[in-house]
Write a protein that holds these residues in place. Structure first.
Motif, short mmCIF file in Angstrom:
data_model
loop_
_atom_site.label_atom_id
_atom_site.label_comp_id
_atom_site.label_asym_id
_atom_site.label_seq_id
_atom_site.Cartn_x
_atom_site.Cartn_y
_atom_site.Cartn_z
N GLN A 3 0.84 -1.19 0.00
CA GLN A 3 0.00 0.00 0.00
C GLN A 3 0.88 1.24 0.00
N GLU A 4 0.62 2.13 -0.93
CA GLU A 4 1.38 3.38 -1.04
C GLU A 4 0.78 4.43 -0.10
N PRO A 5 1.65 5.13 0.65
CA PRO A 5 1.11 6.17 1.54
C PRO A 5 0.62 7.38 0.75
N LYS A 6 -0.61 7.82 1.04
CA LYS A 6 -1.17 9.00 0.37
C LYS A 6 -1.60 9.99 1.46
N PRO A 7 -1.06 11.21 1.39
CA PRO A 7 -1.41 12.19 2.43
C PRO A 7 -2.92 12.38 2.57
N PHE A 8 -3.34 12.49 3.81
CA PHE A 8 -4.72 12.83 4.18
C PHE A 8 -5.76 11.76 3.82
N GLU A 9 -5.31 10.57 3.44
CA GLU A 9 -6.26 9.51 3.07
C GLU A 9 -6.43 8.54 4.23
N LEU A 10 -7.67 8.38 4.67
CA LEU A 10 -8.00 7.43 5.74
C LEU A 10 -7.55 6.04 5.32
N HIS A 11 -6.82 5.34 6.21
CA HIS A 11 -6.41 3.98 5.89
C HIS A 11 -7.65 3.09 5.78
N GLU A 12 -7.63 2.18 4.83
CA GLU A 12 -8.80 1.34 4.53
C GLU A 12 -9.32 0.57 5.73
N SER A 13 -8.47 0.26 6.70
CA SER A 13 -8.90 -0.48 7.88
C SER A 13 -9.71 0.38 8.84
N GLY A 14 -9.50 1.71 8.78
CA GLY A 14 -10.14 2.61 9.73
C GLY A 14 -9.49 2.56 11.11
N ALA A 15 -8.44 1.75 11.25
CA ALA A 15 -7.78 1.56 12.55
C ALA A 15 -6.86 2.73 12.87
N TYR A 16 -6.57 2.89 14.14
CA TYR A 16 -5.49 3.79 14.56
C TYR A 16 -4.18 3.08 14.25
N LEU A 17 -3.21 3.83 13.72
CA LEU A 17 -1.93 3.28 13.32
C LEU A 17 -0.81 3.98 14.09
N LEU A 62 10.90 7.87 10.42
CA LEU A 62 11.64 8.90 11.14
C LEU A 62 11.97 8.51 12.58
N ALA A 63 11.43 7.40 13.05
CA ALA A 63 11.68 6.97 14.43
C ALA A 63 13.16 6.73 14.66
N LEU A 64 13.62 7.07 15.84
CA LEU A 64 15.01 6.82 16.22
C LEU A 64 15.22 5.31 16.38
N GLY A 65 16.47 4.90 16.27
CA GLY A 65 16.79 3.50 16.51
C GLY A 65 17.21 2.79 15.25
N GLU A 66 17.59 1.55 15.47
CA GLU A 66 18.07 0.71 14.37
C GLU A 66 16.93 -0.16 13.86
N GLY A 67 17.14 -0.71 12.69
CA GLY A 67 16.18 -1.64 12.14
C GLY A 67 15.16 -0.97 11.25
N ASN A 68 14.29 -1.80 10.74
CA ASN A 68 13.25 -1.35 9.82
C ASN A 68 12.09 -0.72 10.58
N GLY A 69 11.43 0.22 9.92
CA GLY A 69 10.22 0.79 10.47
C GLY A 69 9.11 -0.24 10.48
N ARG A 70 8.23 -0.11 11.46
CA ARG A 70 7.08 -1.01 11.58
C ARG A 70 5.83 -0.15 11.77
N ILE A 71 4.71 -0.63 11.31
CA ILE A 71 3.44 0.05 11.51
C ILE A 71 2.48 -0.93 12.18
N TYR A 72 1.98 -0.50 13.32
CA TYR A 72 1.06 -1.34 14.10
C TYR A 72 -0.32 -0.71 14.12
N MET A 73 -1.33 -1.57 14.11
CA MET A 73 -2.69 -1.14 14.39
C MET A 73 -2.83 -1.16 15.91
#
Length: 142
Positions: A3-17, A62-73
């Protein structure tokens, strides 16, 4: 397909991310009072979340730290409010659907099929944030 990030577009899940570099599991709770994801030496008084993939992607990248970014619901366990760092400083209203809470949030899942911003976009954002810090304008209302 990612999924490509698009500014101001509600994520399809409707979840908090919540974007981060932390390795979390379903059921884990994020609580305020720990090191900020974004400013070395700062203790965060809030947990931040969004309903847009774009804002969550920025959080992960942009999060500090090592490793890959992660996105959680995540699921808030208490009251939430608009994030004044975005709504008051950059965008009137809350088009980024960005929020914060002083209460714990519970991890309810992880998004694994998302696409990051281009390396050029990430570099431009990091450069802009560094310029704000240099001018003393990188104020976080926490």
């Amino acid at each position: 397909m990612p999924q490509e990030p698009k500014p101001f577009e509600l994520h399809e899940s409707g979840a908090y991310l919540h974007g981060t570099k932390a390795d979390l599991d379903v059921g884990d709770r994020l609580v305020p009072g720990y090191a900020s994801n974004f400013e070395d030496g700062r203790i965060s008084n809030h947990i931040y979340m969004t309903k847009t993939l774009d804002a969550a992607t920025w959080g992960a990248e942009l999060a500090l730290g090592e490793g890959n970014g992660r996105i959680y619901m995540v699921e808030p366990t208490g009251e939430i409010e608009d994030d004044p760092n975005v709504t008051d400083k950059r965008f009137p209203g809350n088009p980024t659907l960005s929020f914060r809470t002083k209460e714990p949030v519970r991890v309810i899942g992880e998004l694994v099929d998302w696409m990051g911003h281009t390396p050029e976009q990430v570099k431009a954002m990091k450069d802009a944030l560094a310029a704000l810090r240099t001018r003393g304008e990188a104020v976080i209302y926490d």
